[in-house]
Design a protein around this motif. Structure first.
Motif, PDB file in Angstrom:
ATOM      1  N   VAL A  28       0.850  -1.182   0.000  1.00  0.00           N
ATOM      2  CA  VAL A  28       0.000   0.000   0.000  1.00  0.00           C
ATOM      3  C   VAL A  28       0.890   1.238   0.000  1.00  0.00           C
ATOM      4  CG1 VAL A  28      -1.763   1.300   1.219  1.00  0.00           C
ATOM      5  CG2 VAL A  28      -1.833  -1.203   1.225  1.00  0.00           C
ATOM      6  N   LEU A  29       0.718   2.072  -1.018  1.00  0.00           N
ATOM      7  CA  LEU A  29       1.588   3.242  -1.150  1.00  0.00           C
ATOM      8  C   LEU A  29       0.895   4.333  -1.960  1.00  0.00           C
ATOM      9  CD1 LEU A  29       4.285   4.666  -0.758  1.00  0.00           C
ATOM     10  CD2 LEU A  29       5.185   3.411  -2.724  1.00  0.00           C
ATOM     11  N   ASP A  30       0.517   5.394  -1.277  1.00  0.00           N
ATOM     12  CA  ASP A  30      -0.003   6.598  -1.907  1.00  0.00           C
ATOM     13  C   ASP A  30       1.118   7.627  -1.826  1.00  0.00           C
ATOM     14  OD1 ASP A  30      -1.155   9.031  -2.560  1.00  0.00           O
ATOM     15  OD2 ASP A  30      -2.967   8.713  -1.387  1.00  0.00           O
ATOM     16  N   VAL A  31       1.676   8.019  -2.957  1.00  0.00           N
ATOM     17  CA  VAL A  31       2.865   8.880  -2.947  1.00  0.00           C
ATOM     18  C   VAL A  31       2.579  10.270  -2.394  1.00  0.00           C
ATOM     19  CG1 VAL A  31       3.833   7.614  -4.911  1.00  0.00           C
ATOM     20  CG2 VAL A  31       2.577   9.747  -5.326  1.00  0.00           C
ATOM     21  N   THR A  32       1.304  10.638  -2.277  1.00  0.00           N
ATOM     22  CA  THR A  32       0.957  11.952  -1.725  1.00  0.00           C
ATOM     23  C   THR A  32       0.700  11.900  -0.222  1.00  0.00           C
ATOM     24  OG1 THR A  32      -1.438  11.722  -2.112  1.00  0.00           O
ATOM     25  CG2 THR A  32      -0.095  12.577  -3.922  1.00  0.00           C
ATOM     26  N   ASP A  33       0.786  10.725   0.366  1.00  0.00           N
ATOM     27  CA  ASP A  33       0.559  10.538   1.801  1.00  0.00           C
ATOM     28  C   ASP A  33       1.912  10.337   2.481  1.00  0.00           C
ATOM     29  OD1 ASP A  33      -0.020   9.703   4.365  1.00  0.00           O
ATOM     30  OD2 ASP A  33      -1.358   8.065   3.763  1.00  0.00           O
ATOM     31  N   ARG A  34       2.446  11.377   3.080  1.00  0.00           N
ATOM     32  CA  ARG A  34       3.802  11.308   3.629  1.00  0.00           C
ATOM     33  C   ARG A  34       3.934  10.246   4.702  1.00  0.00           C
ATOM     34  NH1 ARG A  34       5.570  17.740   4.061  1.00  0.00           N
ATOM     35  NH2 ARG A  34       5.083  18.258   1.890  1.00  0.00           N
ATOM     36  N   ALA A  35       2.944  10.164   5.597  1.00  0.00           N
ATOM     37  CA  ALA A  35       3.000   9.146   6.648  1.00  0.00           C
ATOM     38  C   ALA A  35       2.937   7.751   6.037  1.00  0.00           C
ATOM     39  CB  ALA A  35       1.861   9.359   7.645  1.00  0.00           C
ATOM     40  N   GLY A  36       2.102   7.607   5.005  1.00  0.00           N
ATOM     41  CA  GLY A  36       1.987   6.322   4.337  1.00  0.00           C
ATOM     42  C   GLY A  36       3.265   5.920   3.622  1.00  0.00           C
ATOM     43  N   VAL A  37       3.948   6.896   3.049  1.00  0.00           N
ATOM     44  CA  VAL A  37       5.223   6.625   2.384  1.00  0.00           C
ATOM     45  C   VAL A  37       6.256   6.127   3.402  1.00  0.00           C
ATOM     46  CG1 VAL A  37       7.177   7.702   1.196  1.00  0.00           C
ATOM     47  CG2 VAL A  37       4.838   8.220   0.466  1.00  0.00           C
ATOM     48  N   GLN A  38       6.318   6.785   4.537  1.00  0.00           N
ATOM     49  CA  GLN A  38       7.252   6.360   5.579  1.00  0.00           C
ATOM     50  C   GLN A  38       6.901   4.969   6.092  1.00  0.00           C
ATOM     51  OE1 GLN A  38      10.055   7.803   6.491  1.00  0.00           O
ATOM     52  NE2 GLN A  38       9.737   9.556   5.132  1.00  0.00           N
ATOM     53  N   ALA A  39       5.612   4.693   6.214  1.00  0.00           N
ATOM     54  CA  ALA A  39       5.178   3.370   6.666  1.00  0.00           C
ATOM     55  C   ALA A  39       5.568   2.292   5.657  1.00  0.00           C
ATOM     56  CB  ALA A  39       3.669   3.366   6.889  1.00  0.00           C
ATOM     57  N   ALA A  40       5.467   2.626   4.380  1.00  0.00           N
ATOM     58  CA  ALA A  40       5.858   1.669   3.340  1.00  0.00           C
ATOM     59  C   ALA A  40       7.354   1.372   3.408  1.00  0.00           C
ATOM     60  CB  ALA A  40       5.481   2.213   1.965  1.00  0.00           C
ATOM     61  N   ALA A  41       8.151   2.421   3.632  1.00  0.00           N
ATOM     62  CA  ALA A  41       9.597   2.220   3.759  1.00  0.00           C
ATOM     63  C   ALA A  41       9.919   1.343   4.957  1.00  0.00           C
ATOM     64  CB  ALA A  41      10.300   3.573   3.874  1.00  0.00           C
ATOM     65  N   ALA A  42       9.216   1.558   6.056  1.00  0.00           N
ATOM     66  CA  ALA A  42       9.437   0.756   7.261  1.00  0.00           C
ATOM     67  C   ALA A  42       9.074  -0.707   7.018  1.00  0.00           C
ATOM     68  CB  ALA A  42       8.619   1.316   8.421  1.00  0.00           C
ATOM     69  N   ARG A  43       8.020  -0.927   6.241  1.00  0.00           N
ATOM     70  CA  ARG A  43       7.607  -2.302   5.945  1.00  0.00           C
ATOM     71  C   ARG A  43       8.649  -2.999   5.065  1.00  0.00           C
ATOM     72  NH1 ARG A  43       1.447  -3.498   4.601  1.00  0.00           N
ATOM     73  NH2 ARG A  43       1.452  -2.724   6.748  1.00  0.00           N
ATOM     74  N   ILE A  44       9.189  -2.267   4.099  1.00  0.00           N
ATOM     75  CA  ILE A  44      10.232  -2.866   3.260  1.00  0.00           C
ATOM     76  C   ILE A  44      11.459  -3.207   4.095  1.00  0.00           C
ATOM     77  CG2 ILE A  44      11.810  -2.457   1.321  1.00  0.00           C
ATOM     78  CD1 ILE A  44       9.649  -0.614   0.128  1.00  0.00           C
ATOM     79  N   GLU A  45      11.834  -2.304   4.983  1.00  0.00           N
ATOM     80  CA  GLU A  45      12.988  -2.567   5.839  1.00  0.00           C
ATOM     81  C   GLU A  45      12.756  -3.790   6.707  1.00  0.00           C
ATOM     82  OE1 GLU A  45      16.077  -0.211   8.734  1.00  0.00           O
ATOM     83  OE2 GLU A  45      14.039   0.567   8.546  1.00  0.00           O
ATOM     84  N   GLU A  46      11.565  -3.907   7.248  1.00  0.00           N
ATOM     85  CA  GLU A  46      11.248  -5.033   8.129  1.00  0.00           C
ATOM     86  C   GLU A  46      11.270  -6.361   7.382  1.00  0.00           C
ATOM     87  OE1 GLU A  46       7.468  -6.655  10.820  1.00  0.00           O
ATOM     88  OE2 GLU A  46       7.423  -4.632   9.947  1.00  0.00           O
ATOM     89  N   ARG A  47      10.730  -6.368   6.178  1.00  0.00           N
ATOM     90  CA  ARG A  47      10.585  -7.619   5.438  1.00  0.00           C
ATOM     91  C   ARG A  47      11.806  -7.977   4.588  1.00  0.00           C
ATOM     92  NH1 ARG A  47       4.311  -7.568   3.172  1.00  0.00           N
ATOM     93  NH2 ARG A  47       3.302  -7.501   5.226  1.00  0.00           N
ATOM     94  N   HIS A  48      12.503  -6.946   4.091  1.00  0.00           N
ATOM     95  CA  HIS A  48      13.566  -7.219   3.126  1.00  0.00           C
ATOM     96  C   HIS A  48      14.924  -6.638   3.522  1.00  0.00           C
ATOM     97  CE1 HIS A  48      10.435  -8.723   0.451  1.00  0.00           C
ATOM     98  NE2 HIS A  48       9.762  -7.603   0.674  1.00  0.00           N
ATOM     99  N   GLY A  49      14.931  -5.594   4.312  1.00  0.00           N
ATOM    100  CA  GLY A  49      16.180  -5.026   4.803  1.00  0.00           C
ATOM    101  C   GLY A  49      16.898  -4.089   3.868  1.00  0.00           C
ATOM    102  N   HIS A  50      16.516  -4.080   2.618  1.00  0.00           N
ATOM    103  CA  HIS A  50      17.175  -3.195   1.656  1.00  0.00           C
ATOM    104  C   HIS A  50      16.302  -3.053   0.417  1.00  0.00           C
ATOM    105  CE1 HIS A  50      18.083  -6.999  -0.327  1.00  0.00           C
ATOM    106  NE2 HIS A  50      18.438  -6.301  -1.403  1.00  0.00           N
ATOM    107  N   LEU A  51      16.740  -2.206  -0.505  1.00  0.00           N
ATOM    108  CA  LEU A  51      16.062  -2.007  -1.777  1.00  0.00           C
ATOM    109  C   LEU A  51      17.121  -1.788  -2.851  1.00  0.00           C
ATOM    110  CD1 LEU A  51      13.148  -1.667  -2.971  1.00  0.00           C
ATOM    111  CD2 LEU A  51      13.449   0.796  -2.692  1.00  0.00           C
ATOM    112  N   ASP A  52      16.957  -2.464  -3.980  1.00  0.00           N
ATOM    113  CA  ASP A  52      17.930  -2.350  -5.068  1.00  0.00           C
ATOM    114  C   ASP A  52      17.456  -1.438  -6.194  1.00  0.00           C
ATOM    115  OD1 ASP A  52      20.047  -4.550  -4.361  1.00  0.00           O
ATOM    116  OD2 ASP A  52      18.092  -5.506  -4.070  1.00  0.00           O
TER     117      ASP A  52
END
Length: 248
Positions: free
Chosen positions: A56-80
């Motif tokens: 879930v990612l709405d690029v205009t929702d700043r809190a949602g963007v940060q939450a998406a980044a946190a979820r990626i970090e939790e599940r994958h640890g990095h992004l390529d």
């Protein structure tokens, strides 16, 4: 395992790019505002054997963007790979060249703000949120999905192929701003080995132009995927279509 995030990827060019990146062996996260549509797209691609997951990612929702980044970090640890694909024309289901409501002398400023909020500020928000994760990759790549309409050289030529386009105070300037933003990120991140480029997919058959385009989403996504998988000696701060460099 390489991890890729494609924003606005539940349909069109974004979905095609997600499918092609997954075919190359990446785990691909489909960013979508609507959880149901995102999961539908991810499930359809998983049925074809792709390692794809909805985010879930709405690029205009700043809190949602940060939450998406946190979820990626939790599940994958990095992004390529980050593909900033999410964008709007600002004129509903019509193509930019038919957008009479974007004529500069009569445009509604709220429309302009809305387009820039997604097409420019949304890219900044997502990119900045994902940069800590991208820095953990040995070969991070950022691709900003733009348009030939962003080219001042092409659109400023009264005798050129884009002379029939109606003047636009929203969509076209937002993509030109995205070009400038791409160069500035590339300049900042060059020393870190993060390659940042803009892609012009061409006139692709999508919802945004009421399916009047002549290229398939897969054809339009090809240049995006090419830039997302550049080698370490690849370009940065450039603007490319399937035919090569696009003039600024």
């Amino acid at each position: 395992m390489k991890i890729a995030l494609v924003t606005g990827a539940n349909k069109g060019i974004g979905r095609a790019a997600a499918e092609q990146l997954a075919a190359l062996g990446m785990t691909v996260l489909i960013g979508a505002r609507d959880p149901h549509r995102g999961e539908q797209a991810a499930a359809a691609l998983r049925e074809r054997g792709a390692d794809v997951h909805a985010l879930v990612l709405d690029v205009t929702d700043r809190a949602g963007v940060q939450a998406a980044a946190a979820r990626i970090e939790e599940r994958h640890g990095h992004l390529d790979v980050l593909v900033n694909n999410a964008g709007i024309t600002g004129s509903g289901q019509v193509s930019p060249q038919d957008a009479t409501d974007q004529i500069p002398s009569s445009v509604d400023l709220d429309l302009v703000r809305a387009v820039f909020e997604t097409n420019v500020l949304g890219v900044i928000a997502v990119t900045n949120a994902m940069l800590p994760l991208l820095r953990r990759s040995p070969a991070p790549r950022i691709v900003n999905v733009s348009s030939h309409a962003a080219s001042l050289t092409l659109t400023g030529n009264p005798d050129g192929p884009f002379s029939a386009l109606l003047p636009s105070a929203a969509y076209t300037p937002s993509k030109a701003a995205l070009s400038a933003l791409t160069v500035q990120y590339a300049n900042e991140l060059r020393k870190d080995g993060i390659l940042v480029n803009a892609a012009a997919p061409g006139f692709v058959d999508t919802d945004s132009n009421n399916h009047t385009g002549f290229l398939t989403p897969a054809q339009g996504a090809a240049v995006v995927v090419c830039l997302a998988t550049l080698g370490e000696d690849g370009p940065t701060g450039g603007f490319f279509s399937a035919d090569g460099p696009v003039p600024w």
